[in-house]
Design a protein around this motif. Structure first.
Motif, PDB file in Angstrom:
ATOM      1  N   ILE A 268      74.435   6.271  17.928  1.00  8.15           N
ATOM      2  CA  ILE A 268      73.123   5.977  17.355  1.00  8.15           C
ATOM      3  C   ILE A 268      72.956   4.463  17.257  1.00  8.15           C
ATOM      4  CG2 ILE A 268      71.596   6.359  15.388  1.00  8.15           C
ATOM      5  CD1 ILE A 268      73.456   8.837  14.773  1.00  8.15           C
ATOM      6  N   HIS A 269      71.855   3.968  17.838  1.00  6.02           N
ATOM      7  CA  HIS A 269      71.614   2.524  17.913  1.00  6.02           C
ATOM      8  C   HIS A 269      70.206   2.221  17.391  1.00  6.02           C
ATOM      9  CE1 HIS A 269      71.632  -1.230  20.743  1.00  6.02           C
ATOM     10  NE2 HIS A 269      71.512  -1.548  19.481  1.00  6.02           N
TER      11      HIS A 269
ATOM     12  N   LEU B  46      64.870   4.208  17.168  1.00 13.64           N
ATOM     13  CA  LEU B  46      66.257   4.587  17.430  1.00 13.64           C
ATOM     14  C   LEU B  46      66.468   4.920  18.902  1.00 13.64           C
ATOM     15  CD1 LEU B  46      66.878   7.110  14.503  1.00 13.64           C
ATOM     16  CD2 LEU B  46      67.706   4.769  14.651  1.00 13.64           C
ATOM     17  N   VAL B  47      67.668   4.626  19.369  1.00 14.29           N
ATOM     18  CA  VAL B  47      68.131   5.093  20.667  1.00 14.29           C
ATOM     19  C   VAL B  47      69.383   5.913  20.377  1.00 14.29           C
ATOM     20  CG1 VAL B  47      69.011   4.450  22.933  1.00 14.29           C
ATOM     21  CG2 VAL B  47      67.205   3.088  21.861  1.00 14.29           C
ATOM     22  N   ILE B  48      69.348   7.196  20.752  1.00 17.13           N
ATOM     23  CA  ILE B  48      70.473   8.092  20.498  1.00 17.13           C
ATOM     24  C   ILE B  48      70.979   8.619  21.833  1.00 17.13           C
ATOM     25  CG2 ILE B  48      71.255  10.193  19.336  1.00 17.13           C
ATOM     26  CD1 ILE B  48      69.001   9.746  17.291  1.00 17.13           C
ATOM     27  N   THR B  49      72.281   8.421  22.067  1.00 18.12           N
ATOM     28  CA  THR B  49      72.910   8.812  23.320  1.00 18.12           C
ATOM     29  C   THR B  49      74.063   9.763  23.011  1.00 18.12           C
ATOM     30  OG1 THR B  49      72.384   6.617  24.180  1.00 18.12           O
ATOM     31  CG2 THR B  49      73.997   7.897  25.411  1.00 18.12           C
TER      32      THR B  49
ATOM     33  N   VAL C 244      74.321  10.593  28.141  1.00 23.51           N
ATOM     34  CA  VAL C 244      72.968  11.138  28.282  1.00 23.51           C
ATOM     35  C   VAL C 244      72.116  10.636  27.123  1.00 23.51           C
ATOM     36  CG1 VAL C 244      71.586  13.245  28.341  1.00 23.51           C
ATOM     37  CG2 VAL C 244      73.856  13.224  29.390  1.00 23.51           C
ATOM     38  N   ARG C 245      71.017   9.954  27.445  1.00 26.63           N
ATOM     39  CA  ARG C 245      70.103   9.501  26.404  1.00 26.63           C
ATOM     40  C   ARG C 245      69.298  10.708  25.912  1.00 26.63           C
ATOM     41  NH1 ARG C 245      66.928   4.121  26.990  1.00 26.63           N
ATOM     42  NH2 ARG C 245      68.999   3.431  26.456  1.00 26.63           N
ATOM     43  N   LEU C 246      69.451  11.029  24.629  1.00 22.62           N
ATOM     44  CA  LEU C 246      68.774  12.179  24.037  1.00 22.62           C
ATOM     45  C   LEU C 246      67.460  11.805  23.377  1.00 22.62           C
ATOM     46  CD1 LEU C 246      71.850  13.825  22.268  1.00 22.62           C
ATOM     47  CD2 LEU C 246      70.847  14.453  24.474  1.00 22.62           C
ATOM     48  N   PHE C 247      67.395  10.584  22.855  1.00 19.55           N
ATOM     49  CA  PHE C 247      66.217  10.192  22.079  1.00 19.55           C
ATOM     50  C   PHE C 247      66.040   8.690  22.190  1.00 19.55           C
ATOM     51  CE2 PHE C 247      64.051   8.738  18.289  1.00 19.55           C
ATOM     52  CZ  PHE C 247      63.015   9.636  18.172  1.00 19.55           C
ATOM     53  N   SER C 248      64.813   8.270  22.350  1.00 22.06           N
ATOM     54  CA  SER C 248      64.455   6.863  22.308  1.00 22.06           C
ATOM     55  C   SER C 248      63.026   6.801  21.795  1.00 22.06           C
ATOM     56  CB  SER C 248      64.568   6.231  23.697  1.00 22.06           C
ATOM     57  OG  SER C 248      64.214   4.868  23.634  1.00 22.06           O
ATOM     58  N   GLY C 249      62.858   6.343  20.561  1.00 16.60           N
ATOM     59  CA  GLY C 249      61.518   6.274  19.995  1.00 16.60           C
ATOM     60  C   GLY C 249      61.542   6.061  18.490  1.00 16.60           C
ATOM     61  N   TRP C 250      60.358   6.169  17.917  1.00 18.76           N
ATOM     62  CA  TRP C 250      60.181   5.957  16.481  1.00 18.76           C
ATOM     63  C   TRP C 250      60.409   7.253  15.724  1.00 18.76           C
ATOM     64  CZ3 TRP C 250      59.601   1.269  14.310  1.00 18.76           C
ATOM     65  CH2 TRP C 250      59.218   0.213  15.138  1.00 18.76           C
TER      66      TRP C 250
ATOM     67  N   LEU D 113      64.894  14.337  16.919  1.00 23.59           N
ATOM     68  CA  LEU D 113      65.954  14.530  17.894  1.00 23.59           C
ATOM     69  C   LEU D 113      66.078  16.024  18.164  1.00 23.59           C
ATOM     70  CD1 LEU D 113      68.547  13.608  19.460  1.00 23.59           C
ATOM     71  CD2 LEU D 113      69.771  14.012  17.327  1.00 23.59           C
ATOM     72  N   GLU D 114      66.046  16.402  19.443  1.00 21.99           N
ATOM     73  CA  GLU D 114      66.210  17.799  19.840  1.00 21.99           C
ATOM     74  C   GLU D 114      67.644  17.975  20.347  1.00 21.99           C
ATOM     75  OE1 GLU D 114      63.762  20.187  19.769  1.00 21.99           O
ATOM     76  OE2 GLU D 114      62.283  18.783  18.971  1.00 21.99           O
ATOM     77  N   HIS D 115      68.494  18.611  19.545  1.00 22.44           N
ATOM     78  CA  HIS D 115      69.879  18.818  19.932  1.00 22.44           C
ATOM     79  C   HIS D 115      70.385  20.107  19.301  1.00 22.44           C
ATOM     80  CE1 HIS D 115      74.208  18.106  20.383  1.00 22.44           C
ATOM     81  NE2 HIS D 115      73.871  17.288  21.360  1.00 22.44           N
ATOM     82  N   PRO D 116      71.159  20.908  20.035  1.00 24.14           N
ATOM     83  CA  PRO D 116      71.622  22.185  19.473  1.00 24.14           C
ATOM     84  C   PRO D 116      72.674  22.043  18.373  1.00 24.14           C
ATOM     85  CG  PRO D 116      72.508  21.858  21.688  1.00 24.14           C
ATOM     86  CD  PRO D 116      71.529  20.747  21.431  1.00 24.14           C
ATOM     87  N   VAL D 117      73.401  20.923  18.321  1.00 24.20           N
ATOM     88  CA  VAL D 117      74.477  20.766  17.351  1.00 24.20           C
ATOM     89  C   VAL D 117      74.132  19.772  16.239  1.00 24.20           C
ATOM     90  CG1 VAL D 117      76.901  20.104  17.038  1.00 24.20           C
ATOM     91  CG2 VAL D 117      76.206  21.377  19.078  1.00 24.20           C
ATOM     92  N   TYR D 118      73.397  18.712  16.554  1.00 23.34           N
ATOM     93  CA  TYR D 118      73.177  17.626  15.600  1.00 23.34           C
ATOM     94  C   TYR D 118      71.705  17.444  15.241  1.00 23.34           C
ATOM     95  CZ  TYR D 118      77.844  16.399  17.210  1.00 23.34           C
ATOM     96  OH  TYR D 118      79.161  16.431  17.544  1.00 23.34           O
TER      97      TYR D 118
END
Length: 140
Positions: free
Chosen positions: A67-68, A87-90, A99-105, A116-121
């Motif tokens: 997470i950045h 945030l930029v989440i990889t 894999v970049r999962l999220f980049s935005g506000w 963030l769309e993720h099955p675990v987090y």
């Protein structure tokens, strides 16, 4: 007008309003820039939550996520409360390209608008810490 066309029209209207909200809020007019982003991260498998205090432009790991935070804005106390963070989440797994999962506000008051769309987090914004409000005014 058919039921399908009404649903399509309403869907377009909702998307337009959400995009307008995101754009207006992200611009941060009158907002104070913060130094540290406070995030809450959830591992859905273990039900473990962790509050992360991440300085701007530094990275933190949570599970396989990196997470950045790039920018953190908070409205002044006299305005309606809102905290927005870019945030930029990889996802980083061994032996596989990141894999970049999220980049935005993301917004503290409306975490579902841009999530963030993720099955675990799950990751969402809690706060934006400002170490010295006068120092952030000097940057402008």
């Amino acid at each position: 007008m058919s039921k399908t066309s009404v649903v399509k029209t309403l869907s377009v209207l909702v998307l337009f309003l959400a995009a307008s909200f995101v754009t207006a809020t992200a611009q941060g007019e009158g907002s104070i820039e913060g130094d540290i982003v406070v995030l809450r991260a959830l591992d859905k498998i273990t039900a473990r939550t962790l509050d992360l205090y991440v300085p701007i432009d530094e990275m933190v790991a949570f599970g396989s996520l990196s997470i950045h935070p790039r920018k953190c804005l908070k409205r002044p106390p006299e305005d309606p409360p809102e905290t927005s963070t870019f945030l930029v989440i990889t996802e980083i797994n061994e032996g596989v390209e990141p894999v970049r999962l999220f980049s935005g506000w993301m917004f503290a008051s409306s975490p579902a608008i841009n999530a963030l769309e993720h099955p675990v987090y799950d990751v969402w914004v809690i706060d934006c810490r400002i170490s010295d409000p006068d120092a952030s005014k000097d940057k402008e």
